[in-house]
Design an enzyme around this catalytic site. Structure first.
Site, short mmCIF file in Angstrom:
data_model
loop_
_atom_site.label_atom_id
_atom_site.label_comp_id
_atom_site.label_asym_id
_atom_site.label_seq_id
_atom_site.Cartn_x
_atom_site.Cartn_y
_atom_site.Cartn_z
CD GLU A 102 10.03 4.76 -8.05
OE1 GLU A 102 8.82 4.55 -8.31
OE2 GLU A 102 10.87 3.86 -8.09
CG ASP A 103 4.92 4.15 -8.28
OD1 ASP A 103 6.12 4.13 -7.90
OD2 ASP A 103 4.29 3.12 -8.55
CG ASP A 106 6.91 0.02 0.59
OD1 ASP A 106 6.20 0.48 1.47
OD2 ASP A 106 7.09 -1.20 0.45
CE LYS A 134 2.86 1.91 1.22
NZ LYS A 134 2.84 0.46 0.86
CG PHE A 155 -0.88 -3.28 -1.02
CD1 PHE A 155 0.43 -3.34 -1.50
CD2 PHE A 155 -1.93 -3.47 -1.89
CE1 PHE A 155 0.67 -3.59 -2.85
CE2 PHE A 155 -1.70 -3.74 -3.25
CZ PHE A 155 -0.39 -3.79 -3.72
NE ARG A 168 0.44 -1.21 -13.64
CZ ARG A 168 1.49 -1.28 -12.83
NH1 ARG A 168 1.79 -0.27 -12.05
NH2 ARG A 168 2.25 -2.36 -12.79
P1 IMP Z 1 10.44 -0.13 -2.52
O1 IMP Z 1 11.62 -0.67 -3.28
O2 IMP Z 1 10.13 -0.97 -1.32
O3 IMP Z 1 10.59 1.33 -2.15
O4 IMP Z 1 9.16 -0.27 -3.42
C1 IMP Z 1 9.23 0.06 -4.73
C2 IMP Z 1 8.05 -0.34 -5.59
O5 IMP Z 1 7.13 -1.23 -4.95
C3 IMP Z 1 7.24 0.90 -5.90
O6 IMP Z 1 7.83 1.65 -6.94
C4 IMP Z 1 5.93 0.29 -6.28
O7 IMP Z 1 5.95 -0.09 -7.64
C5 IMP Z 1 5.82 -0.92 -5.37
N1 IMP Z 1 4.97 -0.62 -4.19
C6 IMP Z 1 5.37 -0.26 -2.95
N2 IMP Z 1 4.33 -0.06 -2.13
C7 IMP Z 1 3.21 -0.29 -2.88
C8 IMP Z 1 1.79 -0.25 -2.59
O8 IMP Z 1 1.31 0.06 -1.48
N3 IMP Z 1 0.96 -0.56 -3.64
C9 IMP Z 1 1.42 -0.89 -4.88
N4 IMP Z 1 2.73 -0.95 -5.19
C10 IMP Z 1 3.62 -0.65 -4.20
MG MG Z 2 7.41 2.08 -8.97
#
Ligand code: IMP
Ligand code: MG
Length: 178
Positions: A102-103, A106, A134, A155, A168
């Site tokens: 995963e990148d 969050d 995070k 963000f 990107r």
């Molecule tokens: P989660 O489901 O809340 O863990 O977030 C998942 C997806 O939200 C990540 O795989 C990212 O693609 C996107 N994301 C979360 N935080 C950021 C950010 O700070 N910048 C850009 N994309 C984000």
């Molecule tokens: Mg992602």
């Protein structure tokens, strides 16, 4: 300070390309130690993880494979229901050792769904490697086995991560300032 403007928002440099590459080398080194002779299958979650997956892969010395999936959201039968679907898993993963790439983690909601869906295909085990994490935003229970860099709850864009599809291509990571 180095800043970039993307659409209506301004971002300031937060993590340099050098720091990103060092973090990736450390993650790769741990995986190289943990998976000797295991031939893991990496599953990278598009779109955001494409740069991390590419750079991590160049630093792996073990025998390994990679496959790419997408997690798409669509409206379920109930209007408020957010159903997630895995796209692109066209490989048999039964009995395989999986490492999800995963990148960023969050809230962890996307990954939680992804893990649950992959488990149905009976892999031997599933671990997670993320470039960014995070901790303040994380709302889940699962363990994140390999973390590149922990970051505050801001963000960010760059190095695969986007703001509304853009940013990107930046090789450093930027955080929003206004
Ligand atoms: P989660 O489901 O809340 O863990 O977030 C998942 C997806 O939200 C990540 O795989 C990212 O693609 C996107 N994301 C979360 N935080 C950021 C950010 O700070 N910048 C850009 N994309 C984000
Ligand atoms: Mg992602």
């Amino acid at each position: 300070m180095k800043t970039v403007k993307i659409k209506d928002k301004e971002f300031a440099i937060s993590i340099s390309s050098d720091k990103i590459q060092n973090a990736i080398k450390q993650v790769a080194s741990k995986i190289n130690n943990d998976y000797v002779g295991q031939q893991p299958l990496f599953i990278a979650v598009l779109n955001g993880s494409f740069m991390f997956a590419a750079d991590l892969f160049k630093n792996l010395a073990i025998e390994c494979e990679i496959s790419f999936i997408k997690v798409s959201s669509y409206q379920g039968t109930q209007t408020t229901e957010d159903v997630k679907e895995l796209i692109g898993l066209n490989q048999n993963i039964e009995g395989r050792r999986i490492i999800i790439l995963e990148d960023i983690v969050d809230t962890g909601i996307t990954l939680d769904t992804t893990i649950a869906k992959l488990k149905k295909h009976k892999p031997a085990d599933i671990k997670v490697a993320t470039l960014l994490y995070k901790p303040e935003a994380f709302k889940n229970q699962f363990i994140i086995d390999y973390v590149g860099i922990e970051i505050p709850n801001d963000f960010i864009v760059g190095y695969g991560l986007d703001y509304d599809g853009l940013g990107r291509n930046l090789s450093d990571i930027y955080k929003i300032i206004n």
